[in-house]
Design a protein around this motif. Sequence first.
Motif, PDB file in Angstrom:
ATOM      1  N   LEU A 137       0.859  -1.194   0.000  1.00  0.00           N
ATOM      2  CA  LEU A 137       0.000   0.000   0.000  1.00  0.00           C
ATOM      3  C   LEU A 137       0.884   1.229   0.000  1.00  0.00           C
ATOM      4  CD1 LEU A 137      -3.167   0.743   2.067  1.00  0.00           C
ATOM      5  CD2 LEU A 137      -1.212   2.290   2.238  1.00  0.00           C
TER       6      LEU A 137
ATOM      7  N   CYS B 167       0.871   5.532   0.109  1.00  0.00           N
ATOM      8  CA  CYS B 167      -0.015   6.631   0.491  1.00  0.00           C
ATOM      9  C   CYS B 167       0.761   7.946   0.539  1.00  0.00           C
ATOM     10  CB  CYS B 167      -0.682   6.352   1.839  1.00  0.00           C
ATOM     11  SG  CYS B 167       0.468   6.201   3.226  1.00  0.00           S
ATOM     12  N   GLN B 168      -0.003   9.025   0.525  1.00  0.00           N
ATOM     13  CA  GLN B 168       0.556  10.372   0.595  1.00  0.00           C
ATOM     14  C   GLN B 168      -0.274  11.158   1.606  1.00  0.00           C
ATOM     15  OE1 GLN B 168       3.224  11.528  -1.333  1.00  0.00           O
ATOM     16  NE2 GLN B 168       3.200  13.481  -0.219  1.00  0.00           N
TER      17      GLN B 168
ATOM     18  N   VAL C 150      -3.432   9.427   2.750  1.00  0.00           N
ATOM     19  CA  VAL C 150      -4.410   9.069   1.728  1.00  0.00           C
ATOM     20  C   VAL C 150      -3.783   8.042   0.779  1.00  0.00           C
ATOM     21  CG1 VAL C 150      -5.826   9.905  -0.192  1.00  0.00           C
ATOM     22  CG2 VAL C 150      -5.549  11.303   1.862  1.00  0.00           C
ATOM     23  N   VAL C 151      -4.512   6.972   0.484  1.00  0.00           N
ATOM     24  CA  VAL C 151      -3.997   5.886  -0.344  1.00  0.00           C
ATOM     25  C   VAL C 151      -3.823   6.359  -1.782  1.00  0.00           C
ATOM     26  CG1 VAL C 151      -4.470   3.576  -1.258  1.00  0.00           C
ATOM     27  CG2 VAL C 151      -5.067   4.134   1.116  1.00  0.00           C
ATOM     28  N   THR C 152      -2.660   6.086  -2.333  1.00  0.00           N
ATOM     29  CA  THR C 152      -2.405   6.412  -3.740  1.00  0.00           C
ATOM     30  C   THR C 152      -2.276   5.165  -4.609  1.00  0.00           C
ATOM     31  OG1 THR C 152      -0.012   6.479  -3.315  1.00  0.00           O
ATOM     32  CG2 THR C 152      -1.234   8.568  -3.134  1.00  0.00           C
TER      33      THR C 152
ATOM     34  N   VAL D  96      -6.163   6.022   4.743  1.00  0.00           N
ATOM     35  CA  VAL D  96      -5.531   4.725   4.998  1.00  0.00           C
ATOM     36  C   VAL D  96      -6.380   3.869   5.931  1.00  0.00           C
ATOM     37  CG1 VAL D  96      -3.589   3.622   6.168  1.00  0.00           C
ATOM     38  CG2 VAL D  96      -3.171   5.443   4.514  1.00  0.00           C
TER      39      VAL D  96
ATOM     40  N   GLU E 286      -2.364   1.923  10.847  1.00  0.00           N
ATOM     41  CA  GLU E 286      -2.315   3.357  10.561  1.00  0.00           C
ATOM     42  C   GLU E 286      -1.171   4.009  11.326  1.00  0.00           C
ATOM     43  OE1 GLU E 286      -5.479   7.070  10.537  1.00  0.00           O
ATOM     44  OE2 GLU E 286      -5.410   5.731  12.277  1.00  0.00           O
TER      45      GLU E 286
ATOM     46  N   HIS F  77       8.559   5.677   5.541  1.00  0.00           N
ATOM     47  CA  HIS F  77       8.086   6.951   5.006  1.00  0.00           C
ATOM     48  C   HIS F  77       9.269   7.882   4.807  1.00  0.00           C
ATOM     49  CE1 HIS F  77       8.514   8.710   9.028  1.00  0.00           C
ATOM     50  NE2 HIS F  77       7.903   7.643   9.486  1.00  0.00           N
TER      51      HIS F  77
ATOM     52  N   SER G 255       5.114  10.932   1.970  1.00  0.00           N
ATOM     53  CA  SER G 255       4.927   9.668   1.253  1.00  0.00           C
ATOM     54  C   SER G 255       5.273   8.501   2.173  1.00  0.00           C
ATOM     55  CB  SER G 255       5.808   9.616   0.009  1.00  0.00           C
ATOM     56  OG  SER G 255       5.445  10.644  -0.891  1.00  0.00           O
TER      57      SER G 255
END
Length: 331
Positions: free
Chosen positions: A33, A35-36, A39-41, A63, A73, A97, A103
Motif C-alpha cells: 500500500l 499513500c501520501q 491518503v492511499v495512492t 488509509v 495506521e 516513510h 509519502s
Amino acid sequence: MNGPDRAARADGSQVGATTLPDRWMDLLPQAVLLCQNGVVTRVNAAAARLWGVPQERAVGRPVLEVVRRHSLEALIERGGELELEVGGRTLRCAAMHDGAGGSAALVVEDVTEHRRREAELREATAVLSHEFRTPVAALRGVLEALEYDMPRELSQNFVRQGLQETGRLARLVEDLAVGFRPTRARTLPLAEAFARAGRLLDSELNTRGAALSFGPDHLVRADPDKLLQVLLNLIENALKYGPPGEAVEVQTAARGSWVEVSVLDHGPPIPETDSLFQAHTRGASAPGQGSGMGLYIVRSIVHGWGGQAWATRVDGRNAFCFTLPGVGGLG
C-alpha cells in the motif's frame, strides 16, 4: 497497436494504461500500500485481496478506511515493523516513510505457514532430544557395566540390551531423516518387506511371546526402506499397546489400482483415532512415555506416495491401515 500505445512501449515506462512498476507490484505475493499524507495512492493486487477492497476504490481513501486497523495506521505514520494475528493468520508488517514529504509505504506478508513450520521444528527438536536421551543413557549404563568382570551369561544379557538400544537409536535416526531422504521407489512384492520386518522384530516378538502373521502377497510400487519404516512403526505399536502374548495380524487386499495393508491388534477400542496421526499426539491410554511422532511419520510417508493412512475398528480389533500403489498383481 495505435501510435500512443507504441510510444508508451518504446518509452519503457508504460504499457497501455498501466505503468510497468504497477505491473511488477501486482506480481508481488506481499500486499503493498502506498499513500501520501494519510491518503492511499496505490494498492497492489495482493493488498486488494487482503483487505477486500478493489484497487480502484482504495485510491483516494484514508488509509484507515482501507486497512481498518489503528495499529497499521500508526505503523505507517511512524515506520517500523510489527506482527499481527488476524483471523488465524500471522502477518508481518513493515512501513517506511520519507519524513517531511508525506509519502509512505506499507508492506504486509503472510508468514502463517512459516511460523507454523518453525513451531513444529522446535517441538520436534524437543521431542527427539527427549527420545534420544533414554537410549543413550541406557547404552552408557550397559558400557559402564561391561567394564567389570561378570559371568558370561550376565555380560551377554547386557550386550543384548545394548543392541536393542542401538536399534532404537537407529529407528530414531530414520524417523528424523524421513522428510529429507529422497524417494527410491521400485516395484517389489510385499512379501519382501514383510520378511525384512519379521527378521527385525523377531527378538521383540520372542520377548513378548507374540505371533506375527502376514496376508497374501501383492506387487507394489514404493520405496522399500520407507515401506519398511511404516510396517515397523505400525507392528511395534500393535505389540506395545495390545495385550501381552496376543497375535498381531497384517492383512492385505487389492483395492482397484491400490493395495490396502492393515495391521490388527487386540487392544481396547481407541476413541478419536484420526487425531492419533497428528504430530506429538498419543492415545489417552498409551502406557509409558513416547514421542507421539510414530503415526504422524507413517501418514507423512504414505501421503508421499499418494496413499492414505487411517485407523478403525474391525471385528473387535484395532486396525491401522494404509494404501500404496499396486502394479497389477503377482507373476
